[in-house]
Design an enzyme around this catalytic site. Structure first.
Site, PDB file in Angstrom:
ATOM      1  N   LYS A   1       0.876  -1.179   0.000  1.00 46.64           N
ATOM      2  CA  LYS A   1       0.000   0.000   0.000  1.00 46.64           C
ATOM      3  C   LYS A   1       0.904   1.216   0.000  1.00 46.64           C
ATOM      4  CE  LYS A   1      -4.511   0.477   0.161  1.00 46.64           C
ATOM      5  NZ  LYS A   1      -5.531  -0.361  -0.402  1.00 46.64           N
TER       6      LYS A   1
ATOM      7  N   GLY B   1     -25.082   2.327   0.480  1.00 46.92           N
ATOM      8  CA  GLY B   1     -24.093   2.963  -0.406  1.00 46.92           C
ATOM      9  C   GLY B   1     -24.340   2.600  -1.853  1.00 46.92           C
TER      10      GLY B   1
ATOM     11  N   GLY C   1     -22.638   3.959  -4.653  1.00 44.16           N
ATOM     12  CA  GLY C   1     -21.586   4.549  -5.485  1.00 44.16           C
ATOM     13  C   GLY C   1     -21.252   3.620  -6.644  1.00 44.16           C
ATOM     14  N   ASN C   2     -19.991   3.652  -7.053  1.00 43.37           N
ATOM     15  CA  ASN C   2     -19.544   2.830  -8.192  1.00 43.37           C
ATOM     16  C   ASN C   2     -19.954   1.379  -8.039  1.00 43.37           C
ATOM     17  OD1 ASN C   2     -18.228   4.656  -9.792  1.00 43.37           O
ATOM     18  ND2 ASN C   2     -16.328   4.528  -8.619  1.00 43.37           N
TER      19      ASN C   2
HETATM   20  P1  NAD Z   1     -17.948   5.251  -3.894  1.00 43.95           P
HETATM   21  O1  NAD Z   1     -17.281   6.358  -3.189  1.00 43.95           O
HETATM   22  O2  NAD Z   1     -18.183   5.347  -5.364  1.00 43.95           O
HETATM   23  O3  NAD Z   1     -19.370   4.926  -3.221  1.00 43.95           O
HETATM   24  C1  NAD Z   1     -19.588   4.936  -1.849  1.00 43.95           C
HETATM   25  C2  NAD Z   1     -21.036   5.388  -1.650  1.00 43.95           C
HETATM   26  O4  NAD Z   1     -21.351   5.229  -0.258  1.00 43.95           O
HETATM   27  C3  NAD Z   1     -21.255   6.850  -2.010  1.00 43.95           C
HETATM   28  O5  NAD Z   1     -22.361   6.978  -2.875  1.00 43.95           O
HETATM   29  C4  NAD Z   1     -21.516   7.521  -0.654  1.00 43.95           C
HETATM   30  O6  NAD Z   1     -22.399   8.621  -0.748  1.00 43.95           O
HETATM   31  C5  NAD Z   1     -22.112   6.368   0.122  1.00 43.95           C
HETATM   32  N1  NAD Z   1     -22.039   6.521   1.578  1.00 43.95           N
HETATM   33  C6  NAD Z   1     -21.024   7.015   2.303  1.00 43.95           C
HETATM   34  N2  NAD Z   1     -21.342   7.005   3.600  1.00 43.95           N
HETATM   35  C7  NAD Z   1     -22.577   6.475   3.707  1.00 43.95           C
HETATM   36  C8  NAD Z   1     -23.455   6.216   4.788  1.00 43.95           C
HETATM   37  N3  NAD Z   1     -23.114   6.485   6.042  1.00 43.95           N
HETATM   38  N4  NAD Z   1     -24.648   5.664   4.524  1.00 43.95           N
HETATM   39  C9  NAD Z   1     -25.015   5.385   3.251  1.00 43.95           C
HETATM   40  N5  NAD Z   1     -24.215   5.623   2.180  1.00 43.95           N
HETATM   41  C10 NAD Z   1     -23.020   6.165   2.402  1.00 43.95           C
HETATM   42  O7  NAD Z   1     -17.064   3.944  -3.550  1.00 43.95           O
HETATM   43  P2  NAD Z   1     -17.082   2.563  -4.324  1.00 43.95           P
HETATM   44  O8  NAD Z   1     -15.959   2.528  -5.286  1.00 43.95           O
HETATM   45  O9  NAD Z   1     -18.454   2.232  -4.742  1.00 43.95           O
HETATM   46  O10 NAD Z   1     -16.663   1.583  -3.128  1.00 43.95           O
HETATM   47  C11 NAD Z   1     -17.574   1.242  -2.102  1.00 43.95           C
HETATM   48  C12 NAD Z   1     -16.863   0.461  -1.018  1.00 43.95           C
HETATM   49  O11 NAD Z   1     -16.280  -0.733  -1.582  1.00 43.95           O
HETATM   50  C13 NAD Z   1     -15.704   1.211  -0.366  1.00 43.95           C
HETATM   51  O12 NAD Z   1     -15.620   0.819   0.995  1.00 43.95           O
HETATM   52  C14 NAD Z   1     -14.496   0.706  -1.124  1.00 43.95           C
HETATM   53  O13 NAD Z   1     -13.318   0.804  -0.343  1.00 43.95           O
HETATM   54  C15 NAD Z   1     -14.885  -0.744  -1.352  1.00 43.95           C
HETATM   55  N6  NAD Z   1     -14.224  -1.354  -2.504  1.00 43.95           N
HETATM   56  C16 NAD Z   1     -14.372  -0.795  -3.741  1.00 43.95           C
HETATM   57  C17 NAD Z   1     -13.761  -1.407  -4.838  1.00 43.95           C
HETATM   58  C18 NAD Z   1     -13.918  -0.835  -6.226  1.00 43.95           C
HETATM   59  O14 NAD Z   1     -13.644  -1.544  -7.201  1.00 43.95           O
HETATM   60  N7  NAD Z   1     -14.366   0.403  -6.377  1.00 43.95           N
HETATM   61  C19 NAD Z   1     -13.011  -2.581  -4.669  1.00 43.95           C
HETATM   62  C20 NAD Z   1     -12.915  -3.138  -3.383  1.00 43.95           C
HETATM   63  C21 NAD Z   1     -13.522  -2.514  -2.322  1.00 43.95           C
END
Ligand code: NAD
Length: 350
Positions: A78, A174, A176-177
């Protein structure tokens, strides 16, 4: 510092300062036993330099475990770039970080993490080939989502005796992506959704696209459903939230979901099957690692889908041992790393 490294199991800690750009960066390598260490780069401000070093060290081991159980020929690492206050030349900073990575001659491969963008990876790629997640590779989120849904299938089959997600009620935290992509896949599978996000526009979008019911963020924990799917922030499974849960399975993408080992035990004692986060969310890592070696898309999809079998085996072993799956996952990952061989299928690093 050495005591901290010993506690976090870190083999190498590299610090770098570039006078021209002001770059201050850390690369922590947990292990290279299975292959080059891989793991994202954080670009956030820190109050103290020691916090940045601790952050890099704290997260490297989890990457080793994730790669080991995903069958990837990689160790875990990391990195952190301490975000400067005020104006900066972001591209020059990333290019300098690329030169730092290059000095390690392939022992560490960087990727996106909190605060970094695909455009940063592009800038890093002008200085070193040891970078993935560049713009040409695209977003790993859909692969993370694909793996999460496969992992859910393993969990419901083990816990509820059904191999299908049709008719399952899933509470998603959540959107997001990853969370939105999970919602879409679950909708296609015929699951019923209840969703939340702190962003009301995302909630409205899921409601209209997938017919999802909606709740306020704090209410998601107590939704009576089959599966709770945390896809927002880490650290959401603590004694209070676990007490509120009214589900049979927890299966989601968020990193570091458990606040403590005791929280994992609490879930287990409550009869909730918890899919260990770093196993179920490995699809994104599989994608970026295999993209870096130019693996064909079908093979990447197949290795992502294999998360289902990995979790099925894990749940079965945990039941036999009478232990929580997250404890068995850690033990399995340590075994794979100690043997120095990635679990099948393995791929040579080019
Ligand atoms: P992102 O930032 O696109 O989405 C996160 C979403 O969670 C956002 O829409 C945000 O508004 C929402 N959120 C934050 N706090 C919240 C709460 N208290 N209640 C409800 N919603 C809340 O992130 P992402 O890329 O979708 O990743 C989501 C999670 O998965 C993260 O923990 C990330 O570390 C993990 N992750 C992502 C990937 C990846 O490929 N993107 C891979 C492994 C792990």
């Amino acid at each position: 510092m050495f005591t901290q490294m010993e506690t976090a199991g870190i083999a190498e800690n590299h610090l770098y300062h570039d006078h021209a750009t002001g770059l201050r960066a850390i690369i922590a390598i947990h292990s290279t036993r299975l292959g080059p260490a891989i793991g994202g780069c954080r670009f956030i401000p820190y109050d103290h330099e020691s916090d940045a070093i601790a952050d890099a060290m704290r997260l490297a081991k989890g990457m080793s475990y994730k790669a080991a159980l995903a069958g990837l020929p990689h160790g875990g690492g990391k990195s952190v770039i301490i975000k400067p206050e005020g104006a900066m030349d972001r591209t020059a900073l990333m290019q300098a970080f690329g030169r730092f990575i290059d000095t390690l001659q392939g022992r560490y491969i960087t990727a996106m993490d909190s605060g970094t963008l695909t455009s940063d990876m592009d800038a890093i790629a002008t200085s070193t080939p040891w970078v993935t997640c560049t713009t040409t590779f695209g977003d790993p989120g859909p692969f993370t989502a694909r793996g999460v849904v496969r992992g859910m299938m393993a969990a419901v089959e083990h816990k509820l005796g059904t191999p299908t997600l049709a008719g399952m009620h899933v509470a998603i935290q959540g959107l997001g992506n990853v969370g939105m992509a999970v919602a879409q896949l679950l909708h296609q599978h015929g699951a019923r959704l209840t969703v939340t996000d702190i962003n009301p526009a995302l909630v409205a979008s899921a409601a209209s696209r997938f017919g999802a019911a909606t709740v306020m963020p704090d209410a998601i924990y107590s939704v009576a459903a089959d599966i709770f799917c945390p896809c927002g922030l880490g650290g959401v499974l603590n004694p209070t939230t676990i007490d509120a849960l009214n589900v049979s399975v927890v299966a989601g993408s968020a990193n570091n979901q458990l606040t403590s080992t005791a929280a994992g035990e609490q879930l287990h004692d409550k009869g909730i099957l918890y899919a260990p986060d770093y196993v179920i969310n490995a699809g994104g890592l599989i994608y970026v690692a295999l993209k870096h070696t130019h693996t064909p898309q079908e093979a990447i999809s197949a290795q992502t889908d294999a998360i289902q079998e990995t979790l099925s085996a894990l749940f079965a072993d945990a039941e036999t041992a009478g232990q929580a799956p997250f404890l068995i996952a850690d033990a399995k990952a340590e075994q794979v790393i100690a043997k120095g061989l990635a679990t099948e299928p393995t791929r040579a690093f080019a």
